[in-house]
Design a protein around this motif. Structure first.
Motif, short mmCIF file in Angstrom:
data_model
loop_
_atom_site.label_atom_id
_atom_site.label_comp_id
_atom_site.label_asym_id
_atom_site.label_seq_id
_atom_site.Cartn_x
_atom_site.Cartn_y
_atom_site.Cartn_z
N UNK A 14 -2.27 2.62 7.54
CA UNK A 14 -3.50 3.41 7.51
C UNK A 14 -3.48 4.43 6.37
N UNK A 15 -2.37 5.13 6.19
CA UNK A 15 -2.28 6.14 5.13
C UNK A 15 -2.32 5.48 3.76
N UNK A 16 -1.59 4.38 3.59
CA UNK A 16 -1.60 3.68 2.32
C UNK A 16 -2.99 3.17 1.96
N UNK A 17 -3.67 2.56 2.94
CA UNK A 17 -5.01 2.05 2.69
C UNK A 17 -5.97 3.18 2.33
N UNK A 18 -5.85 4.31 3.02
CA UNK A 18 -6.74 5.45 2.76
C UNK A 18 -6.55 5.99 1.34
N UNK A 19 -5.31 6.19 0.93
CA UNK A 19 -5.04 6.77 -0.39
C UNK A 19 -5.44 5.81 -1.51
N UNK A 20 -5.21 4.52 -1.34
CA UNK A 20 -5.62 3.56 -2.35
C UNK A 20 -7.15 3.48 -2.43
N UNK A 21 -7.82 3.52 -1.29
CA UNK A 21 -9.29 3.50 -1.27
C UNK A 21 -9.86 4.72 -1.99
N UNK A 22 -9.23 5.86 -1.84
CA UNK A 22 -9.70 7.07 -2.53
C UNK A 22 -9.64 6.92 -4.05
N UNK A 23 -8.76 6.09 -4.54
CA UNK A 23 -8.58 5.90 -5.98
C UNK A 23 -9.26 4.63 -6.48
N UNK A 24 -10.24 4.12 -5.74
CA UNK A 24 -10.80 2.81 -6.06
C UNK A 24 -11.55 2.77 -7.39
N UNK A 25 -11.85 3.92 -7.98
CA UNK A 25 -12.48 3.88 -9.30
C UNK A 25 -11.50 3.40 -10.36
N UNK A 26 -10.20 3.46 -10.09
CA UNK A 26 -9.18 2.98 -11.02
C UNK A 26 -8.95 1.49 -10.81
N UNK A 27 -8.85 0.74 -11.90
CA UNK A 27 -8.67 -0.70 -11.81
C UNK A 27 -7.40 -1.07 -11.06
N UNK A 28 -6.29 -0.33 -11.31
CA UNK A 28 -5.03 -0.67 -10.65
C UNK A 28 -5.13 -0.54 -9.14
N UNK A 29 -5.93 0.45 -8.66
CA UNK A 29 -6.09 0.64 -7.21
C UNK A 29 -6.88 -0.51 -6.61
N UNK A 30 -7.91 -0.96 -7.32
CA UNK A 30 -8.70 -2.08 -6.80
C UNK A 30 -7.87 -3.37 -6.78
N UNK A 31 -7.07 -3.57 -7.82
CA UNK A 31 -6.20 -4.74 -7.83
C UNK A 31 -5.20 -4.69 -6.68
N UNK A 32 -4.61 -3.51 -6.46
CA UNK A 32 -3.65 -3.35 -5.37
C UNK A 32 -4.30 -3.65 -4.02
N UNK A 33 -5.50 -3.11 -3.80
CA UNK A 33 -6.20 -3.35 -2.53
C UNK A 33 -6.51 -4.83 -2.35
N UNK B 127 0.82 -1.21 0.00
CA UNK B 127 0.00 0.00 0.00
C UNK B 127 0.85 1.26 0.00
N UNK B 128 2.03 1.19 0.63
CA UNK B 128 2.93 2.35 0.65
C UNK B 128 3.39 2.69 -0.77
N UNK B 129 3.79 1.67 -1.52
CA UNK B 129 4.23 1.91 -2.90
C UNK B 129 3.08 2.49 -3.72
N UNK B 130 1.88 1.92 -3.56
CA UNK B 130 0.72 2.43 -4.30
C UNK B 130 0.40 3.87 -3.90
N UNK B 131 0.52 4.18 -2.60
CA UNK B 131 0.23 5.53 -2.14
C UNK B 131 1.22 6.54 -2.70
N UNK B 132 2.47 6.15 -2.82
CA UNK B 132 3.46 7.04 -3.43
C UNK B 132 3.16 7.28 -4.90
N UNK B 133 2.59 6.29 -5.57
CA UNK B 133 2.15 6.49 -6.95
C UNK B 133 1.01 7.50 -6.99
N UNK B 134 0.07 7.37 -6.06
CA UNK B 134 -1.04 8.33 -5.99
C UNK B 134 -0.52 9.75 -5.80
#
Length: 530
Positions: free
Chosen positions: A404-423, A345-352
């Motif tokens: 917590x921060x990683x999960x929050x930022x990925x959840x905010x981007x859940x309309x994107x397929x990559x975010x849902x896959x990451x979660x 989630x940290x890596x995904x959040x840095x992408x966000x």
């Protein structure tokens, strides 16, 4: 060394001036801890107070069952409660023959409690539990500055139910105070990045300095991420940022060095012997037994010989070193339940946040926690000297904040397929790793791993569902989102919560303690105060 605790003959009055500066620093925390934030939801303050109350109950419930806990430190607490010289030096006995093998900061708080309330296991251990509650509050305040109340509450809750945190906030080793001080250092650094004011980074340096007076060089592991993020993200020219960093280093030296200077300058025959050292020198203890010797495995002064004194980075009786060390044996169940998910989630959040400006406070907060987590985890993974499973409590605030921060930022981007896959991947990794950890405790709640696996599969499926799918739009309100979050968090936290409940329902004594049930692949070992 074993020192018996005897009944305390008298109670001395509390020196009201002690720790005034530390108390002043706590007063700088946001008013949200007691009054709530302006414009915040009406449920935020009750939720925070509920979290802190639940944490207090969890850490204080049946606290006296552990008796004197680590009697090595309890004896020093007793000595400090009846003699001010023993209090100052951290002596093992009131006759001031020898000190414990650590600086005395954590003993000071417990000794003051004993002076106030008399000698008992409760007066020794309650300060540790309250430091746990304070650590949760500080973590909430840190995350809440730039993230939602839900994210901050999740971070605080994850810290509270981390098994090794529940263990050490109910025990009298120095680690409880160390975690609180490092959490404060992170908070003050973020305030410095946010405002650009020098005073905040000075306070951060002071917290690290007092961390040194708690557990010596381990406190300095947080310095590179704090300094690095401040140099990168603070709203000043680079020259000013560099000057502030050197000023903070000065605060570290002053807040740690005053006590060291006194101990080193006082003639040896006027003070107790420095326990754990070979030459009656605190500096030798710092850089030897409690310092570089812990990294190389050649810590002179170890009561067990560490890794055999060879200096080879093999870990010896303290377990094999390497990148996966924290996942092996008894270490894994202490802290790593959410570690795979936190890293993903940290890596995904840095992408966000990749397009955020240099001074982005959201990214700075994430980098502070992630840097603290990764550097400390690597140090623990490769140190070849004495290493106990409970040391991993130092990772708990950083792990909770990163997750917590990683999960929050990925959840905010859940309309994107990559975010849902990451979660979904993070959820499945968490469930799979929980299965492995639970399987190590072969006779303990054998059904739990099946429940966790089922919840993980359901949560992963919900996380993969497009939020605008036709079948979801027919559901009332935000039911699907709330259900997904509830099931995902239940699946992620059920196993560590069970481990934590097992921990708080079990008495812990001696110098080496672990959280949770007995597992296969656990290690023994001995060692003074740890």
């Amino acid at each position: 060394m074993t020192t018996q605790v005897s009944p305390r003959p008298s109670v001395s009055p509390l020196d009201a001036r002690f720790g005034a500066r530390f108390v002043t620093s706590l007063a700088a925390l946001p008013r949200t801890l007691v009054r709530g934030r302006a414009g915040s939801a009406r449920w935020e303050r009750p939720a925070l107070l509920g979290l802190l109350l639940a944490t207090a109950v969890l850490y204080i419930w049946d606290l006296g069952a552990s008796g004197w806990a680590n009697s090595f430190y309890s004896a020093a607490v007793q000595a400090g409660s009846v003699d001010w010289t023993a209090f100052f030096y951290g002596s093992s006995d009131a006759a001031n023959a020898i000190t414990v093998d650590k600086p005395p900061a954590s003993l000071w708080l417990m000794a003051l409690s004993v002076r106030l309330f008399g000698l008992s296991s409760w007066s020794i251990l309650v300060p540790e539990a309250l430091m746990g509650v304070a650590s949760v509050a500080v973590l909430f305040a840190t995350v809440r500055r730039r993230f939602s109340a839900g994210t901050a509450l999740l971070a605080g809750a994850v810290l509270a139910v981390t098994p090794v945190a529940a263990l050490m906030f109910r025990f009298n080793n120095p680690d409880a105070l160390l975690v609180l001080l490092l959490s404060l250092a992170t908070y003050f650094t973020l305030r410095g990045i946010e405002t650009g004011a020098l005073k905040w980074v000075l306070w951060a340096g002071a917290m690290v300095g007092f961390g040194f007076l708690t557990k010596q060089l381990q406190a300095f592991l947080i310095l590179p991420p704090l300094a690095g993020v401040y140099l990168y993200a603070a709203p000043h020219r680079f020259r000013t940022r560099l000057w502030h960093s050197f000023a903070a280093l000065g605060a570290v030296i002053v807040s740690a060095g005053w006590w060291v200077a006194i101990v080193e300058l006082v003639p040896a025959n006027w003070r107790p012997y420095i326990g754990g050292s070979q030459t009656n020198s605190f500096l030798e203890l710092t850089f030897g037994y409690n310092g570089f010797g812990r990294l190389t495995g050649s810590e002179t002064g170890s009561v067990t010989g560490g890794a055999g004194g060879t200096g080879a980075l093999t870990g010896g009786m303290w377990g094999e070193t390497g990148i996966f060390r924290l996942f092996l044996g008894e270490f894994g169940g202490q802290i790593t339940w959410l570690l795979p998910a936190a890293l993903v989630l940290c890596v995904a959040a840095l992408v966000v946040l990749r397009r955020a400006p240099r001074i982005s406070l959201r990214r700075a907060t994430l980098l502070l926690f992630a840097g603290y987590l990764i550097l400390t985890a690597l140090a623990f993974s490769f140190m070849a000297g004495i290493f106990h499973a409970y040391y991993t409590v130092a990772l708990a605030p950083a792990l909770a904040g990163t997750f917590a921060i990683g999960a929050s930022l990925v959840w905010m981007k859940r309309t994107a397929l990559w975010a849902r896959i990451t979660a979904a991947v993070a959820m499945l990794a968490t469930s799979a790793w929980a299965w492995v950890l639970l399987d190590r405790a072969t006779d303990w709640l054998p059904w739990l791993k099946f429940v966790v696996a089922a919840l993980g599969l359901v949560a992963a499926g919900l996380l993969m569902a497009p939020p605008r799918a036709a079948w979801l739009r027919r559901l009332p309100g935000k039911w699907w989102g709330r259900a997904t979050v509830a099931i995902a968090l239940t699946g992620a936290l059920l196993a560590p919560v069970a481990y934590t409940l097992e921990t708080v329902s079990t008495a812990h004594t001696g110098s080496i303690v672990t959280a949770g049930p007995t597992v296969s692949g656990g290690m023994g070992g001995m060692g003074g105060g740890g």
